[in-house]
Design a protein around this motif. Structure first.
Motif, PDB file in Angstrom:
ATOM      1  N   PRO A 118       5.814 -27.117 -79.101  1.00 38.64           N
ATOM      2  CA  PRO A 118       6.156 -27.468 -80.482  1.00 38.64           C
ATOM      3  C   PRO A 118       7.569 -28.011 -80.667  1.00 38.64           C
ATOM      4  N   ALA A 119       8.581 -27.288 -80.160  1.00 36.64           N
ATOM      5  CA  ALA A 119       9.962 -27.742 -80.342  1.00 36.64           C
ATOM      6  C   ALA A 119      10.194 -29.082 -79.661  1.00 36.64           C
ATOM      7  N   ARG A 120       9.587 -29.258 -78.500  1.00 36.26           N
ATOM      8  CA  ARG A 120       9.771 -30.499 -77.734  1.00 36.26           C
ATOM      9  C   ARG A 120       9.173 -31.690 -78.479  1.00 36.26           C
ATOM     10  N   ARG A 121       7.961 -31.529 -78.979  1.00 35.59           N
ATOM     11  CA  ARG A 121       7.343 -32.655 -79.682  1.00 35.59           C
ATOM     12  C   ARG A 121       8.064 -32.968 -80.990  1.00 35.59           C
ATOM     13  N   LEU A 122       8.682 -31.967 -81.602  1.00 34.97           N
ATOM     14  CA  LEU A 122       9.438 -32.218 -82.825  1.00 34.97           C
ATOM     15  C   LEU A 122      10.711 -33.010 -82.527  1.00 34.97           C
ATOM     16  N   LEU A 123      11.404 -32.670 -81.443  1.00 33.78           N
ATOM     17  CA  LEU A 123      12.593 -33.429 -81.061  1.00 33.78           C
ATOM     18  C   LEU A 123      12.230 -34.871 -80.713  1.00 33.78           C
ATOM     19  N   ILE A 124      11.135 -35.052 -79.995  1.00 31.09           N
ATOM     20  CA  ILE A 124      10.676 -36.393 -79.663  1.00 31.09           C
ATOM     21  C   ILE A 124      10.356 -37.165 -80.944  1.00 31.09           C
ATOM     22  N   ALA A 125       9.704 -36.511 -81.880  1.00 27.97           N
ATOM     23  CA  ALA A 125       9.342 -37.155 -83.138  1.00 27.97           C
ATOM     24  C   ALA A 125      10.580 -37.618 -83.899  1.00 27.97           C
ATOM     25  N   CYS A 126      11.592 -36.770 -83.979  1.00 31.45           N
ATOM     26  CA  CYS A 126      12.818 -37.131 -84.698  1.00 31.45           C
ATOM     27  C   CYS A 126      13.564 -38.261 -83.992  1.00 31.45           C
ATOM     28  N   THR A 148      16.597 -26.526 -84.930  1.00 35.21           N
ATOM     29  CA  THR A 148      15.259 -26.141 -84.474  1.00 35.21           C
ATOM     30  C   THR A 148      15.380 -25.100 -83.363  1.00 35.21           C
ATOM     31  N   ASP A 149      14.265 -24.487 -83.050  1.00 33.53           N
ATOM     32  CA  ASP A 149      14.239 -23.463 -82.005  1.00 33.53           C
ATOM     33  C   ASP A 149      13.900 -24.117 -80.665  1.00 33.53           C
ATOM     34  N   SER A 150      14.784 -25.005 -80.198  1.00 39.02           N
ATOM     35  CA  SER A 150      14.555 -25.741 -78.959  1.00 39.02           C
ATOM     36  C   SER A 150      15.530 -25.263 -77.888  1.00 39.02           C
TER      37      SER A 150
END
Length: 340
Positions: free
Chosen positions: A127-135, A152-154
């Protein structure tokens, strides 16, 4: 292969003597990245800084004495750079694009994040990884990845993967989109709008716009800055979601709106309403570029080349599909600009 310098488990506050060595190395790396960018303008200073950090950490090896300073550079200096980025955004220029263009820009950012997160979920990317990629792919590349990391919790692996994908796929888009614009017969202004809406990094947009022409470059940069402006509301939403989830940072709930986001917005307003001399704006831009380059070098030091070789096919596929999604979402800009 030696492990990269890591900033994990560092205290929230570090004394100046402990910070100085790592901060000095990061600053030197930032300066070198800027010099190399000036020598080869086709390459973004931020991306050069990341690569230099990777090379340094994976050749020189870990140095415990550098960790506190690198942690400060990758967090606090990064936030200074993001905040100062707001001073480069002139609302008059962005609003001058027209509401139709701005509406598509919002669609690119919001839609790009939503689609990337959804695809990442299907591909079982963390989840955290795909959110960073998305941003990173939807807003402004490496700077957005690093800024989103702060709310985020990355972890460092998530950041490393997102940065690696931004470099790879952003560079590919930088070369592919101008070629596609020319092949499909887009007008210069329409091509510029598409490049500004569909490419990840500000530096990559500048290179791509320059390939097409001066008129395309001008439109591309303003459209891209409109996407950068979306950084503030996106980070605010992410911080709010993290606060709502009850995640603690240093034993406390994260702020509803991070201070550097408030500073970013304040500087956007100040830089837009006050008669700022060109010399001052240029000076702030230099400081901002140096701060981000320094932070990117420090983030590069956390990337282990060995782990990058183990990038999963799902993450590479997500990078490809996210790039295509953002480019497709930006296509309406061609019609809007062509119809004006």
């Amino acid at each position: 292969m030696t492990a990269p310098v890591t900033s994990a488990a560092l205290p929230a506050r570090v004394e100046t003597p402990r910070v100085a060595p790592g901060l000095g190395v990061a600053a030197a790396g930032g300066v070198l990245a800027i010099v190399l960018h000036l020598a080869v303008p086709l390459v973004s200073a931020l991306l050069v800084a990341i690569v230099l950090g990777v090379v340094f950490a994976n050749t020189v090896g870990p140095r415990v004495s550098l960790a506190p300073g690198l942690a400060v550079a990758s967090r606090r200096v990064l936030r200074v750079g993001v905040a100062l980025l707001g001073f480069q955004l002139v609302l008059r220029q962005v609003l001058g694009l027209g509401w139709a263009v701005l509406g598509v820009v919002v669609l690119v950012v919001v839609g790009g994040i939503a689609v990337t997160v959804a695809i990442g979920s299907i591909l079982e990317v963390p989840p955290a990884r795909r959110l960073l990629i998305a941003c990173g792919f939807s807003i402004c590349g490496a700077a957005a990845v690093a800024a989103a990391d702060g709310v985020t919790d990355s972890d460092e692996d998530d950041v490393a993967v997102a940065l690696a994908l931004v470099v790879a796929f952003g560079s590919a888009a930088m070369l592919a989109l101008p070629a596609l614009a020319e092949a499909t017969g887009m007008s210069t202004r329409a091509a510029g709008a598409w490049l500004g809406g569909g490419i990840h990094e500000v530096g990559q947009v500048v290179v791509a716009g320059g390939i097409v022409g001066a008129a395309a470059l001008q439109v591309a940069v303003v459209v891209k800055l409109a996407r950068v402006l979306m950084l503030a509301p996106v980070l605010t939403v992410l911080s709010w979601q993290r606060r709502r989830s009850g995640v603690l940072t240093a034993g406390r709930r994260p702020p509803l709106v991070p201070f550097f986001v408030v500073a970013f917005v304040a500087l956007v307003v100040l830089g837009s309403v006050l008669p700022v001399p060109d010399l001052l704006r240029s000076g702030v831009a230099q400081v901002q570029g140096f701060a981000l380059a320094t932070a990117m070098f420090a983030l590069g030091c956390a990337i282990d080349v060995g782990s990058m070789r183990r990038l999963r096919s799902s993450e590479l596929l997500l990078g490809l599909l996210s790039t295509l999604s953002v480019a497709l979402l930006a296509l309406p800009l061609v019609a809007v600009v062509s119809g004006r």
